[in-house]
Scaffold this motif. Structure first.
Motif, PDB file in Angstrom:
ATOM      1  N   PHE A 135      80.877   0.366 107.762  1.00 14.19           N
ATOM      2  CA  PHE A 135      81.180  -1.061 107.842  1.00 14.19           C
ATOM      3  C   PHE A 135      81.879  -1.401 109.155  1.00 14.19           C
ATOM      4  O   PHE A 135      81.652  -2.459 109.742  1.00 14.19           O
ATOM      5  CB  PHE A 135      82.068  -1.475 106.660  1.00 14.19           C
ATOM      6  N   ASP A 176      79.216  -1.139 112.092  1.00 12.06           N
ATOM      7  CA  ASP A 176      77.981  -1.907 111.995  1.00 12.06           C
ATOM      8  C   ASP A 176      78.321  -3.388 112.052  1.00 12.06           C
ATOM      9  O   ASP A 176      78.988  -3.923 111.159  1.00 12.06           O
ATOM     10  CB  ASP A 176      77.273  -1.567 110.681  1.00 12.06           C
ATOM     11  N   LEU A 205      77.143  -5.428 108.915  1.00 12.45           N
ATOM     12  CA  LEU A 205      77.954  -5.244 107.717  1.00 12.45           C
ATOM     13  C   LEU A 205      79.316  -5.922 107.872  1.00 12.45           C
ATOM     14  O   LEU A 205      79.818  -6.553 106.941  1.00 12.45           O
ATOM     15  CB  LEU A 205      78.140  -3.751 107.441  1.00 12.45           C
ATOM     16  N   GLN A 211      79.127  -9.591 107.255  1.00 13.49           N
ATOM     17  CA  GLN A 211      79.096  -9.958 105.839  1.00 13.49           C
ATOM     18  C   GLN A 211      80.501  -9.946 105.236  1.00 13.49           C
ATOM     19  O   GLN A 211      80.846 -10.794 104.409  1.00 13.49           O
ATOM     20  CB  GLN A 211      78.178  -9.007 105.059  1.00 13.49           C
ATOM     21  N   LEU A 250      74.920  -9.122 100.314  1.00 15.72           N
ATOM     22  CA  LEU A 250      74.668  -7.725 100.680  1.00 15.72           C
ATOM     23  C   LEU A 250      74.397  -6.877  99.440  1.00 15.72           C
ATOM     24  O   LEU A 250      73.518  -6.003  99.455  1.00 15.72           O
ATOM     25  CB  LEU A 250      75.861  -7.179 101.454  1.00 15.72           C
ATOM     26  N   THR A 259      75.617   1.624  99.171  1.00 19.61           N
ATOM     27  CA  THR A 259      76.155   0.366  99.683  1.00 19.61           C
ATOM     28  C   THR A 259      76.807  -0.438  98.572  1.00 19.61           C
ATOM     29  O   THR A 259      77.874  -1.054  98.776  1.00 19.61           O
ATOM     30  CB  THR A 259      75.042  -0.457 100.352  1.00 19.61           C
ATOM     31  N   VAL A 280      80.706  -1.457  98.748  1.00 18.99           N
ATOM     32  CA  VAL A 280      81.193  -2.834  98.711  1.00 18.99           C
ATOM     33  C   VAL A 280      82.254  -2.999  97.633  1.00 18.99           C
ATOM     34  O   VAL A 280      83.311  -3.603  97.857  1.00 18.99           O
ATOM     35  CB  VAL A 280      80.022  -3.811  98.469  1.00 18.99           C
TER      36      VAL A 280
END
Length: 249
Positions: free
Chosen positions: A43, A46, A49, A52, A203, A215, A219
């Motif tokens: 995260f 990226d 990511l 988001q 996401l 993922t 999250v």
């Protein structure tokens, strides 16, 4: 054994149970703690990511601010405008408190479509009762003797409000914000999952479609860690300061 050790042992036991279960089921059902942790590290590196994450934080921040302003307005109107008391306390606040969050989300989808407005609207409507009820309770429990004492110092209602009422309401403002912060993370994922075009909920929806379980777990783990860190670093120290200040008072 201290409470801190018990908490750490429980966390360790939960991680071990998670790791053990991940060894006997397929990775697409329950990935292990290590792959999830590595996915969480992605995260930070990226940009997509991280975007988001920031979108979800923006959704929550906007919703909390709007809900706080509207909830305070309802509480003050109910207290100082007697003509609105029955409408707000007897009808509007119970309605907002009882109306389903999914219902607000579906209405927002019909009215605004798939966008940020839908998410912020749905989360805001869910949070409004928390502020309205907390602040209304604070207004009802104002110290009558202190209010009378304020009359002996100034006849200005605005000055009494700023110097006496608002400081006495600080613990209730804080309780409303603290509750709203916790609840908002519970509902924003659902709002973004069904009604958003960006954010952690969005996401999750993409990861579900691609069977990207790492993922999904990353999250969920990120949200848990973020809320816990905010609780430990921001809310609990502030709560201790408020307790010390108002206990002396």
């Amino acid at each position: 054994m201290t409470g801190t050790r018990v908490a750490h042992l429980f966390t360790l036991a939960a991680l071990l149970a998670w790791w053990g279960y991940s060894q006997i089921v397929p990775p697409y059902q329950v990935p292990g703690p290590v792959p999830v942790f590595l996915r969480m590290l992605d995260f930070a590196g990226d940009s997509y990511l991280m975007t988001q994450v920031l979108v979800s934080i923006a959704h929550i921040s906007c919703a909390i601010v709007l809900a706080f302003v509207i909830g305070c307005a309802l509480a003050f109107a109910s207290t100082y405008l007697s003509v609105t008391r029955l409408l707000i306390d007897g009808l509007l606040t119970p309605f907002l408190n009882a109306f389903s969050g999914i219902g607000w989300l579906f209405l927002a989808l019909l009215w605004f479509g798939l966008n940020d407005v839908t998410v912020i609207f749905a989360v805001t409507m869910i949070l409004i009762p928390f502020t309205a009820i907390n602040v209304r309770t604070g207004l009802q429990q104002l110290d009558g003797e202190m209010m009378e004492m304020g009359l002996s110092f100034t006849r200005s209602p605005l000055r009494r409000f700023a110097r006496i009422v608002l400081p006495l309401l600080v613990p209730y403002f804080f309780a409303a914000l603290r509750t709203s912060f916790g609840v908002s993370w519970k509902v924003v994922l659902t709002a973004e999952l069904f009604g958003g075009n960006a954010g952690l909920g969005y996401l999750l929806n993409v990861a579900r479609q691609e069977l990207d379980t790492e993922t999904i777990f990353a999250v969920i783990a990120f949200i848990l860690l973020f809320v816990v860190i905010c609780e430990q670093v921001i809310f609990r120290p502030m709560q201790r300061k408020l307790d010390r200040r108002y206990s002396r008072a």
